[in-house]
Enzyme design. Structure first.
Site, PDB file in Angstrom:
ATOM      1  N   GLU A  68     -21.452  25.165  10.927  1.00  0.00           N
ATOM      2  CA  GLU A  68     -22.889  24.203  10.642  1.00  0.00           C
ATOM      3  C   GLU A  68     -22.661  22.823  10.962  1.00  0.00           C
ATOM      4  O   GLU A  68     -23.407  22.278  11.573  1.00  0.00           O
ATOM      5  CB  GLU A  68     -23.231  24.250   8.953  1.00  0.00           C
ATOM      6  CG  GLU A  68     -23.500  25.774   8.523  1.00  0.00           C
ATOM      7  CD  GLU A  68     -22.637  26.531   8.153  1.00  0.00           C
ATOM      8  OE1 GLU A  68     -22.634  27.601   7.580  1.00  0.00           O
ATOM      9  OE2 GLU A  68     -21.189  26.284   8.269  1.00  0.00           O
ATOM     10  N   PRO A 271      -7.866  34.753  13.571  1.00  0.00           N
ATOM     11  CA  PRO A 271      -8.271  34.964  12.349  1.00  0.00           C
ATOM     12  C   PRO A 271      -9.341  34.044  12.051  1.00  0.00           C
ATOM     13  O   PRO A 271      -9.337  32.657  12.162  1.00  0.00           O
ATOM     14  CB  PRO A 271      -7.214  35.090  11.445  1.00  0.00           C
ATOM     15  CG  PRO A 271      -6.205  34.344  12.123  1.00  0.00           C
ATOM     16  CD  PRO A 271      -6.346  34.220  13.449  1.00  0.00           C
ATOM     17  N   ARG A 272     -10.467  34.410  11.500  1.00  0.00           N
ATOM     18  CA  ARG A 272     -11.690  33.415  10.889  1.00  0.00           C
ATOM     19  C   ARG A 272     -10.821  32.608   9.643  1.00  0.00           C
ATOM     20  O   ARG A 272     -11.230  31.221   9.723  1.00  0.00           O
ATOM     21  CB  ARG A 272     -12.654  34.204  10.332  1.00  0.00           C
ATOM     22  CG  ARG A 272     -13.844  33.160   9.800  1.00  0.00           C
ATOM     23  CD  ARG A 272     -14.449  32.431  10.755  1.00  0.00           C
ATOM     24  NE  ARG A 272     -15.568  31.852   9.974  1.00  0.00           N
ATOM     25  CZ  ARG A 272     -16.372  30.764  10.737  1.00  0.00           C
ATOM     26  NH1 ARG A 272     -16.163  30.532  11.938  1.00  0.00           N
ATOM     27  NH2 ARG A 272     -17.534  30.284   9.925  1.00  0.00           N
ATOM     28  N   GLY A 313      -9.298  24.093  14.849  1.00  0.00           N
ATOM     29  CA  GLY A 313      -9.858  23.270  15.873  1.00  0.00           C
ATOM     30  C   GLY A 313      -9.055  23.696  17.331  1.00  0.00           C
ATOM     31  O   GLY A 313      -9.499  22.771  18.429  1.00  0.00           O
ATOM     32  N   ASN A 338     -20.437  33.559  15.744  1.00  0.00           N
ATOM     33  CA  ASN A 338     -21.258  33.009  16.948  1.00  0.00           C
ATOM     34  C   ASN A 338     -20.621  33.255  18.167  1.00  0.00           C
ATOM     35  O   ASN A 338     -19.507  33.115  18.417  1.00  0.00           O
ATOM     36  CB  ASN A 338     -21.063  31.518  16.730  1.00  0.00           C
ATOM     37  CG  ASN A 338     -21.782  30.750  17.545  1.00  0.00           C
ATOM     38  OD1 ASN A 338     -22.417  31.099  18.470  1.00  0.00           O
ATOM     39  ND2 ASN A 338     -21.320  29.270  17.946  1.00  0.00           N
ATOM     40  N   PRO A 339     -21.242  33.909  19.132  1.00  0.00           N
ATOM     41  CA  PRO A 339     -20.637  34.447  20.368  1.00  0.00           C
ATOM     42  C   PRO A 339     -21.206  33.221  21.363  1.00  0.00           C
ATOM     43  O   PRO A 339     -20.669  33.607  22.710  1.00  0.00           O
ATOM     44  CB  PRO A 339     -21.613  35.528  20.747  1.00  0.00           C
ATOM     45  CG  PRO A 339     -23.067  35.203  20.081  1.00  0.00           C
ATOM     46  CD  PRO A 339     -22.704  34.389  18.915  1.00  0.00           C
ATOM     47  N   LEU A 340     -21.704  32.103  21.161  1.00  0.00           N
ATOM     48  CA  LEU A 340     -21.837  31.168  21.993  1.00  0.00           C
ATOM     49  C   LEU A 340     -20.882  30.382  22.683  1.00  0.00           C
ATOM     50  O   LEU A 340     -20.833  30.136  23.952  1.00  0.00           O
ATOM     51  CB  LEU A 340     -23.120  30.294  21.524  1.00  0.00           C
ATOM     52  CG  LEU A 340     -24.295  30.675  21.240  1.00  0.00           C
ATOM     53  CD1 LEU A 340     -25.481  29.840  20.453  1.00  0.00           C
ATOM     54  CD2 LEU A 340     -25.052  31.415  22.346  1.00  0.00           C
ATOM     55  N   GLU A 341     -19.962  30.086  21.970  1.00  0.00           N
ATOM     56  CA  GLU A 341     -18.513  29.319  22.351  1.00  0.00           C
ATOM     57  C   GLU A 341     -17.948  30.086  23.333  1.00  0.00           C
ATOM     58  O   GLU A 341     -17.442  29.585  24.440  1.00  0.00           O
ATOM     59  CB  GLU A 341     -17.711  29.108  21.136  1.00  0.00           C
ATOM     60  CG  GLU A 341     -18.293  27.787  20.223  1.00  0.00           C
ATOM     61  CD  GLU A 341     -17.250  27.525  19.262  1.00  0.00           C
ATOM     62  OE1 GLU A 341     -16.192  28.234  19.050  1.00  0.00           O
ATOM     63  OE2 GLU A 341     -17.568  26.339  18.630  1.00  0.00           O
TER      64      GLU A 341
END
Length: 440
Positions: A68, A271-272, A313, A338-341
């Protein structure tokens, strides 16, 4: 449930929160001991400000975590450029670091107060925001009610409601309406999200698209990137990012399956939750594979099977090392990531089928040929193998991802248009204050 009953429930929630406030210290202290709270700033969780409020108009922006925060950063920058002060709250240590790295002293960062009446009341009394902007799906009843009581306009931006959240609210329509009627405007990510907010009583609702599309491409240290590329050399490399529990073992099994055909294979796992890295490394090593950890500055050697990206990061680095990316929380967990990156950073995208939280983005990517969904490890192994063996098809997916992202841009402008009636009076107020020798 009647409107009267709903307000009684919310009123009870308000006073239960006030009653339990004195005993939450142990909970915050426990989180601090686990590194989930920043020592020395725990008071902010109780609404105790660590800095003075600047004079003049001030907007409170809240973004829960890293995702976010990344999405809302361009919006915050646009507001700051209008000479309006912003206090930006987040809920995690990692998101606080991101705010410092990307925005520095352009904003005032505070940890979000606990959703308990004394904490929220203390926070609002100190900061006295002229407008509150909430990002995505942060629906905190006490905060919304206290802002409503003080007649502070509240706008939800990049708003989304997962299938689970919508179903939960839909079972309690009176409570949902009693909360959402406090929102002055909802700017939803997609048409589906917009319809869901309207069904729960929010008015007005507009659709902007996903703010994440208008964020800058994840940065990278070019010196570190070059060093990593030298270590990897010509090895075939793919990445599994934002993985959740159980998915790392699946990815390792896929690596083992593929290594028979691609002996120089290197698999990157990000990993997340990086704090899980030791247990992930141990589990994969028990499978007979060699693991290197970025957090330990391990070198990628010729016999390294898995490179574990367990740092915060560095997604911009990891995604630049591979042209194939599996996006997690989609095989063993629900919702997707999120697949946009990866689309921005020129990766062919693979994912499990459980992508409900990013349905709109995946539908666009799949329709354009930029992403493919897999149902299990065998299908994932087959897809990675196919893309390794067919570089032309891989490039088609990469190009389609870039085009999809480009076509989706514009959410920031649409969000700013929706916010204009709330922000413009503050801009005028700020200019008048400056002319009179006030704050700057």
């Amino acid at each position: 449930m009647s409107e009267r009953w709903a307000r009684l429930v919310l009123g009870t929630y308000r006073w239960i929160g006030a009653a339990t406030f004195p005993i939450v210290g142990a909970y915050v202290a426990f989180r601090a001991s686990k590194g989930k709270e920043e020592r020395g700033r725990q008071g902010e969780r109780y609404g105790v400000a660590s800095v003075a409020r600047p004079s003049g108009p001030l907007i409170w922006v809240h973004a829960a975590s890293v995702g976010e925060t990344s999405a809302v950063t361009p919006l915050v920058e646009a507001i700051v450029d209008m000479d309006i002060h912003v206090v930006l709250t987040t809920g995690t240590v990692t998101s606080a670091k991101m705010v410092q790295e990307r925005l520095g002293d352009r904003v005032i960062h505070q940890y979000v107060p606990l959703d308990l009446k004394p904490a929220v009341d203390r926070f609002l009394t100190h900061w006295q925001p002229d407008l509150a902007i909430i990002c995505e799906s942060e629906i905190w009843p006490m905060t919304i009610l206290e802002l409503g009581t003080r007649r502070v306009p509240q706008v939800l931006v990049n708003g989304r409601l997962s299938d689970r959240s919508f179903a939960s609210w839909h079972k309690r329509p009176s409570i949902a309406e009693a909360l959402f009627e406090n929102l002055a405007h909802v700017v939803a990510q997609s048409d589906i999200d917009g319809e869901r907010f309207r069904a729960l009583g929010a008015r007005p609702v507009t659709v902007s698209g996903n703010l994440k599309v208008d964020t800058a491409v994840p940065p990278v240290n070019n010196t570190e990137l070059a060093a990593m590329q030298r270590m990897i050399g010509t090895r075939k490399t793919w990445a599994a990012i934002s993985t959740h529990q159980g998915e790392e073992e699946i990815v390792a099994q896929v690596h083992h399956m593929l290594k028979a055909r691609h002996r120089d294979l290197l698999t990157i796992i990000v990993p997340r939750h990086p704090d899980r890295a030791p247990e992930i490394a141990e589990a994969i090593e028990k499978m007979g594979m060699k693991v290197a950890l970025r957090s330990k500055a391990d070198q990628i050697e010729a016999d390294t099977d898995i490179y574990l990206g367990d740092t915060i990061g560095d997604m911009g680095l990891y995604l630049r090392l591979a042209e194939i990316a599996f996006v997690g929380r989609s095989l063993t967990a629900q919702g997707g990531q999120n697949p946009l990156e990866p689309a921005m950073l020129k990766s062919a995208i693979l994912s499990g089928r459980n992508v409900q939280n990013f349905r709109d983005s995946y539908q666009r990517l799949i329709k354009n040929g930029a992403a493919k969904l897999v149902r299990d490890k065998d299908m994932l192994a087959g897809a990675v193998n196919y893309l390794f063996n067919n570089p032309e098809e891989r490039q088609v997916m990469i190009d389609a991802g870039l085009k999809t992202v480009e076509d989706m841009r514009g959410s920031l402008d649409r969000t700013l248009t929706a916010l204009e009636p709330f922000i413009q009076p503050l801009v005028l107020q700020a200019r008048l204050s400056n002319r009179e020798g006030g704050w700057k």
